[in-house]
Design a protein around this motif. Structure first.
Motif, PDB file in Angstrom:
ATOM      1  N   PHE A 101       0.837  -1.191   0.000  1.00 44.31           N
ATOM      2  CA  PHE A 101       0.000   0.000   0.000  1.00 44.31           C
ATOM      3  C   PHE A 101       0.875   1.246   0.000  1.00 44.31           C
ATOM      4  O   PHE A 101       2.082   1.176   0.223  1.00 44.31           O
ATOM      5  N   PHE A 102       0.260   2.403  -0.236  1.00 41.33           N
ATOM      6  CA  PHE A 102       0.977   3.661  -0.317  1.00 41.33           C
ATOM      7  C   PHE A 102       1.957   3.821   0.832  1.00 41.33           C
ATOM      8  O   PHE A 102       1.632   3.621   1.998  1.00 41.33           O
ATOM      9  N   ASN A 103       3.174   4.185   0.486  1.00 46.24           N
ATOM     10  CA  ASN A 103       4.266   4.480   1.394  1.00 46.24           C
ATOM     11  C   ASN A 103       4.842   3.263   2.114  1.00 46.24           C
ATOM     12  O   ASN A 103       5.710   3.410   2.964  1.00 46.24           O
ATOM     13  N   ASP A 104       4.364   2.060   1.808  1.00 46.50           N
ATOM     14  CA  ASP A 104       4.966   0.860   2.399  1.00 46.50           C
ATOM     15  C   ASP A 104       6.412   0.744   1.931  1.00 46.50           C
ATOM     16  O   ASP A 104       6.698   0.869   0.732  1.00 46.50           O
ATOM     17  N   PRO A 105       7.325   0.471   2.845  1.00 50.40           N
ATOM     18  CA  PRO A 105       8.704   0.226   2.430  1.00 50.40           C
ATOM     19  C   PRO A 105       8.816  -1.204   1.882  1.00 50.40           C
ATOM     20  O   PRO A 105       8.070  -2.095   2.305  1.00 50.40           O
ATOM     21  N   PHE A 106       9.725  -1.393   0.934  1.00 51.32           N
ATOM     22  CA  PHE A 106       9.972  -2.746   0.439  1.00 51.32           C
ATOM     23  C   PHE A 106      11.403  -2.846  -0.057  1.00 51.32           C
ATOM     24  O   PHE A 106      12.056  -1.845  -0.344  1.00 51.32           O
ATOM     25  N   THR A 107      11.880  -4.071  -0.132  1.00 52.94           N
ATOM     26  CA  THR A 107      13.223  -4.358  -0.614  1.00 52.94           C
ATOM     27  C   THR A 107      13.129  -5.395  -1.723  1.00 52.94           C
ATOM     28  O   THR A 107      12.430  -6.394  -1.573  1.00 52.94           O
ATOM     29  N   ILE A 108      13.810  -5.128  -2.807  1.00 61.37           N
ATOM     30  CA  ILE A 108      13.930  -6.110  -3.877  1.00 61.37           C
ATOM     31  C   ILE A 108      15.282  -6.793  -3.703  1.00 61.37           C
ATOM     32  O   ILE A 108      16.312  -6.125  -3.647  1.00 61.37           O
ATOM     33  N   GLU A 109      15.259  -8.105  -3.591  1.00 67.90           N
ATOM     34  CA  GLU A 109      16.490  -8.882  -3.541  1.00 67.90           C
ATOM     35  C   GLU A 109      16.496  -9.778  -4.768  1.00 67.90           C
ATOM     36  O   GLU A 109      15.585 -10.579  -4.960  1.00 67.90           O
ATOM     37  N   SER A 110      17.496  -9.604  -5.593  1.00 68.63           N
ATOM     38  CA  SER A 110      17.572 -10.358  -6.844  1.00 68.63           C
ATOM     39  C   SER A 110      18.905 -11.087  -6.929  1.00 68.63           C
ATOM     40  O   SER A 110      19.958 -10.473  -6.859  1.00 68.63           O
ATOM     41  N   LEU A 111      18.813 -12.383  -7.061  1.00 65.76           N
ATOM     42  CA  LEU A 111      19.995 -13.194  -7.265  1.00 65.76           C
ATOM     43  C   LEU A 111      20.205 -13.298  -8.774  1.00 65.76           C
ATOM     44  O   LEU A 111      19.310 -13.721  -9.500  1.00 65.76           O
ATOM     45  N   VAL A 112      21.367 -12.867  -9.228  1.00 68.24           N
ATOM     46  CA  VAL A 112      21.633 -12.769 -10.669  1.00 68.24           C
ATOM     47  C   VAL A 112      22.781 -13.695 -11.026  1.00 68.24           C
ATOM     48  O   VAL A 112      23.802 -13.717 -10.357  1.00 68.24           O
ATOM     49  N   ARG A 113      22.573 -14.448 -12.088  1.00 66.59           N
ATOM     50  CA  ARG A 113      23.688 -15.241 -12.624  1.00 66.59           C
ATOM     51  C   ARG A 113      23.744 -15.039 -14.127  1.00 66.59           C
ATOM     52  O   ARG A 113      22.723 -14.809 -14.774  1.00 66.59           O
ATOM     53  N   ARG A 114      24.947 -15.082 -14.637  1.00 68.86           N
ATOM     54  CA  ARG A 114      25.142 -14.855 -16.074  1.00 68.86           C
ATOM     55  C   ARG A 114      25.683 -16.123 -16.710  1.00 68.86           C
ATOM     56  O   ARG A 114      26.593 -16.747 -16.181  1.00 68.86           O
ATOM     57  N   GLU A 115      25.100 -16.482 -17.829  1.00 73.91           N
ATOM     58  CA  GLU A 115      25.604 -17.567 -18.649  1.00 73.91           C
ATOM     59  C   GLU A 115      25.735 -17.038 -20.065  1.00 73.91           C
ATOM     60  O   GLU A 115      24.729 -16.721 -20.699  1.00 73.91           O
ATOM     61  N   ARG A 116      26.948 -16.880 -20.489  1.00 74.73           N
ATOM     62  CA  ARG A 116      27.240 -16.360 -21.821  1.00 74.73           C
ATOM     63  C   ARG A 116      26.545 -15.021 -22.033  1.00 74.73           C
ATOM     64  O   ARG A 116      26.900 -14.053 -21.385  1.00 74.73           O
ATOM     65  N   LEU A 117      25.558 -14.955 -22.911  1.00 77.01           N
ATOM     66  CA  LEU A 117      24.922 -13.671 -23.213  1.00 77.01           C
ATOM     67  C   LEU A 117      23.555 -13.524 -22.570  1.00 77.01           C
ATOM     68  O   LEU A 117      22.740 -12.727 -23.020  1.00 77.01           O
ATOM     69  N   LYS A 118      23.301 -14.272 -21.522  1.00 79.65           N
ATOM     70  CA  LYS A 118      22.023 -14.159 -20.824  1.00 79.65           C
ATOM     71  C   LYS A 118      22.263 -13.936 -19.339  1.00 79.65           C
ATOM     72  O   LYS A 118      23.219 -14.442 -18.762  1.00 79.65           O
ATOM     73  N   PHE A 119      21.384 -13.137 -18.750  1.00 76.96           N
ATOM     74  CA  PHE A 119      21.329 -12.988 -17.300  1.00 76.96           C
ATOM     75  C   PHE A 119      20.052 -13.654 -16.832  1.00 76.96           C
ATOM     76  O   PHE A 119      18.985 -13.454 -17.415  1.00 76.96           O
ATOM     77  N   TYR A 120      20.144 -14.442 -15.770  1.00 72.39           N
ATOM     78  CA  TYR A 120      18.978 -15.065 -15.143  1.00 72.39           C
ATOM     79  C   TYR A 120      18.834 -14.453 -13.757  1.00 72.39           C
ATOM     80  O   TYR A 120      19.811 -14.391 -13.006  1.00 72.39           O
ATOM     81  N   THR A 121      17.640 -13.984 -13.433  1.00 74.62           N
ATOM     82  CA  THR A 121      17.429 -13.352 -12.133  1.00 74.62           C
ATOM     83  C   THR A 121      16.299 -14.038 -11.388  1.00 74.62           C
ATOM     84  O   THR A 121      15.282 -14.408 -11.979  1.00 74.62           O
ATOM     85  N   ASP A 122      16.492 -14.226 -10.110  1.00 73.42           N
ATOM     86  CA  ASP A 122      15.433 -14.698  -9.213  1.00 73.42           C
ATOM     87  C   ASP A 122      15.141 -13.551  -8.262  1.00 73.42           C
ATOM     88  O   ASP A 122      16.017 -13.127  -7.504  1.00 73.42           O
ATOM     89  N   HIS A 123      13.913 -13.028  -8.323  1.00 77.01           N
ATOM     90  CA  HIS A 123      13.531 -11.854  -7.549  1.00 77.01           C
ATOM     91  C   HIS A 123      12.670 -12.233  -6.342  1.00 77.01           C
ATOM     92  O   HIS A 123      11.824 -13.121  -6.435  1.00 77.01           O
ATOM     93  N   THR A 124      12.865 -11.504  -5.268  1.00 78.83           N
ATOM     94  CA  THR A 124      11.974 -11.549  -4.115  1.00 78.83           C
ATOM     95  C   THR A 124      11.747 -10.111  -3.681  1.00 78.83           C
ATOM     96  O   THR A 124      12.711  -9.353  -3.531  1.00 78.83           O
ATOM     97  N   ILE A 125      10.480  -9.727  -3.525  1.00 79.07           N
ATOM     98  CA  ILE A 125      10.180  -8.416  -2.950  1.00 79.07           C
ATOM     99  C   ILE A 125       9.664  -8.660  -1.549  1.00 79.07           C
ATOM    100  O   ILE A 125       8.720  -9.423  -1.341  1.00 79.07           O
ATOM    101  N   ILE A 126      10.331  -8.011  -0.610  1.00 72.52           N
ATOM    102  CA  ILE A 126      10.005  -8.171   0.808  1.00 72.52           C
ATOM    103  C   ILE A 126       9.396  -6.867   1.297  1.00 72.52           C
ATOM    104  O   ILE A 126       9.996  -5.803   1.150  1.00 72.52           O
TER     105      ILE A 126
END
Length: 141
Positions: A67-92
């Motif tokens: 809701f409006f003004n709620d704080p949140f954190t995005i935590e993204s685990l990123v790995r790269r394989e050649r020409l691609k990035f794969y991300t796993d996101h969590t919003i807390i």
């Protein structure tokens, strides 16, 4: 690599039901993509103005609203394989509650002077990605 972004829900993110609109979550996940371009340890990626990160796929599971003004954190685990990035996101959200889980795949897209025909170029790029991947990898590495 772990990318961590802290923010709060803005008024522009709110929909008619008073909570953060689903598309606004994707806008915040796009900040991870921008962060990869800016902070990448790969100098060719970070400094080369002829490269972009194209979103190939997005999958999200919404667990609870923000809701409006709620704080949140995005935590993204990123790995790269050649020409691609794969991300796993969590919003807390508040009270360490998981609000969203998802993943995205990005491709490193070489831009050319002829990229005015963007839609066609992107379709061609995706359909020929595996062939291009090897050729471009040699130039970037």
């Amino acid at each position: 690599m772990l990318v961590k972004i802290e923010s709060h829900v803005l008024l522009e993110d709110i929909d008619a039901y008073g909570h953060m609109n689903n598309i606004a979550y994707l806008k915040y996940l796009d900040r991870v993509r921008q962060s990869l371009l800016i902070t990448s340890s790969d100098k060719n990626l970070a400094e080369n103005l002829n490269l972009a990160l194209l979103v190939l796929s997005t999958c999200v599971n919404y667990h609870s609203p923000l809701f409006f003004n709620d704080p949140f954190t995005i935590e993204s685990l990123v790995r790269r394989e050649r020409l691609k990035f794969y991300t796993d996101h969590t919003i807390i959200g508040p009270n360490q509650k998981v609000v969203l889980e998802g993943n995205q795949t990005y491709a490193i897209l070489p831009l050319t002077n002829s990229s005015i025909k963007a839609r066609r170029n992107i379709r061609d790029f995706i359909s020929n990605y595996e062939k291009l991947d090897t050729k471009i990898q040699l130039k970037i590495a």
